[in-house]
Write an enzyme that holds these catalytic residues in place. Structure first.
Site, short mmCIF file in Angstrom:
data_model
loop_
_atom_site.label_atom_id
_atom_site.label_comp_id
_atom_site.label_asym_id
_atom_site.label_seq_id
_atom_site.Cartn_x
_atom_site.Cartn_y
_atom_site.Cartn_z
N PRO A 119 64.77 66.03 50.57
CA PRO A 119 63.78 64.96 50.72
C PRO A 119 64.35 63.62 50.28
CG PRO A 119 62.77 66.89 49.75
CD PRO A 119 64.24 67.18 49.83
N CYS A 120 64.04 62.58 51.05
CA CYS A 120 64.74 61.31 50.88
C CYS A 120 64.03 60.33 49.94
CB CYS A 120 64.93 60.64 52.24
SG CYS A 120 63.38 60.16 53.04
N GLN A 121 62.81 60.66 49.47
CA GLN A 121 62.06 59.66 48.71
C GLN A 121 62.80 59.18 47.47
OE1 GLN A 121 60.92 62.48 49.93
NE2 GLN A 121 58.85 62.29 50.75
N TYR A 123 65.87 58.75 47.07
CA TYR A 123 67.00 57.88 47.39
C TYR A 123 66.58 56.62 48.15
CZ TYR A 123 69.58 62.22 46.47
OH TYR A 123 70.08 63.36 45.91
#
Length: 420
Positions: A119-121, A123
């Site tokens: 999950p990218c949140q 970063y």
């Protein structure tokens, strides 16, 4: 499928990355995804491919028409295929269970490739901006360690790791440096690309990092993804041209008909792929105030090609106290441009940033329109935890996805290296 290259999809989401690799001819061994709604989407897509490959495609069509329910659809699919979708979080606590499930699907085959991205949140620049401590304590910062554990376990020849551009700057670059060191320790070299989705035929300005890793005992001839250009483009109007007129709050989950024939872009992008069954063309309802703001935004674009600045609205239309940031929070998906702005998961909360260009429809874009901006084919159905129309769950999955059209081209470029 002994002659096919086999892959595992980690942090699979709705399966946008996997859709591209499957379409390129690779064989999915397992998908691992913690979100229950996305896991159902993966199962439904698994059902689609099984039925299509076994001359039972009409059964999938029955599902899209609402003639059979999800339980009845899944009863047509071998249990072991549905079980290859593993709806567990990747963690030290769950990994042994996940390994066991993957091994059952794998049998005596080898894993050629691992794909996916955490999950990218943690970063993302937006996620860090909204966090009190810059997301320094977010456990998702360290999911790459789990990814490395799967590399160590299955020893694929290559891997594809997708994430947001903010990974380069997160922790002042510490996370990315630590990631590279860990991958090296596990026996893999990496190359980091910055890719533009529109260069792969996606009608969206989407920038992402693609990390390609390979075993250090062979040297692949890597494609130049940074400068790749498929040469496929079209105005947004071509993307929406065959979809029925909708006003706010209107639409049908299953199913409705197209209002026009396909066009060159819809064919070449695989979006219209042979069936005439349209699902999930559903628009969310809006307040009268929001619809008035949408009219202002569309008129401003149509008249002067200008974007709406929130501070320029009449006082009676302003409801937010924040007048210094996110002043472009209302934005039109302009039909005369060749790319939209980036589709993100926030679209599940409201549609203000994705206003439909037709002022007569006066709404934000539908689930199907968002899926098309991400290059998902029209026969790709987004599930919720409960069966039926699940607009919010669908929007979230679409916003978090990798565009399948981009994924397919990356898979095509890597296939020859995997066969070395």
């Amino acid at each position: 499928m002994a002659n096919k290259l086999n892959y595992i999809d980690l942090f699979a989401g709705a399966g946008g990355l996997s859709e591209g690799f499957k379409r390129a001819g690779l064989n999915p061994i397992a998908h691992v995804e913690i979100d229950k709604a996305a896991a159902y989407t993966l199962k439904t897509r698994t059902a689609y491919y099984y039925l299509k490959e076994n001359n039972l495609y009409d059964k999938y069509v029955e599902y899209l028409k609402g003639e059979i329910n999800r339980k009845e659809l899944y009863e047509l699919i071998p249990t072991e295929l549905l079980d290859s979708v593993i709806d567990l979080g990747i963690s030290n606590e769950n990994n042994e269970v996940i390994f066991d499930k993957i091994n059952r699907s794998l049998g005596n085959k080898e894993v050629d490739l691992i794909i996916g991205g955490p999950p990218c949140q943690a970063y993302s620049l937006v996620g860090r901006a909204r966090s009190e401590n810059n997301m320094k304590s977010d456990s998702r910062n360290y999911l790459y360690v789990q990814y490395a554990a799967y590399l160590e376990k299955y020893k694929p020849k290559m891997f594809v790791f997708e994430n947001v551009l903010g990974l380069r700057s997160a922790g002042k670059g510490v996370y990315l440096n630590n990631m590279e060191r860990l991958f090296n320790k596990k026996g893999y070299s990496i190359h980091i690309y910055t890719v533009k989705a529109e260069n792969f035929g996606v009608l969206q300005k989407r920038r992402r990092l693609i990390i390609i890793g390979w075993k250090q005992d062979f040297v692949p001839n890597l494609p130049n993804l940074d400068s790749y250009n498929l040469g496929l483009t079209a105005p947004i109007s071509d993307l929406f041209s065959d979809l029925p007129f909708l006003r706010a709050g209107e639409g049908k989950d299953k199913y409705t008909n197209y209002t026009a024939e396909t066009n060159d872009y819809l064919g070449k992008s695989y979006i219209r792929n042979g069936i005439d069954i349209l699902t999930q063309h559903i628009a969310r309802p809006h307040s009268e105030q929001d619809k008035e703001i949408y009219r202002v935004a569309v008129e401003k674009w149509n008249t002067n090609k200008e974007r709406l600045n929130y501070n320029d609205l009449a006082e009676n239309l302003k409801t937010h106290n924040n007048i210094t940031s996110f002043t472009d929070r209302f934005k039109v998906v302009a039909e005369d441009l060749n790319t939209s702005h980036t589709v993100v998961a926030h679209i599940s909360k409201d549609g203000h940033y994705y206003i439909h260009p037709d002022i007569k429809q006066n709404r934000s874009i539908s689930v199907r329109e968002a899926a098309r901006l991400q290059s998902f084919p029209d026969d790709f159905y987004f599930e919720g935890v409960k069966e039926g129309a699940n607009r919010t769950a669908a929007f979230k999955q679409i916003g978090n996805a990798v565009p399948p059209l981009m994924a397919k081209k990356i898979a095509d470029l890597l296939k020859t290296q995997l066969k070395l």
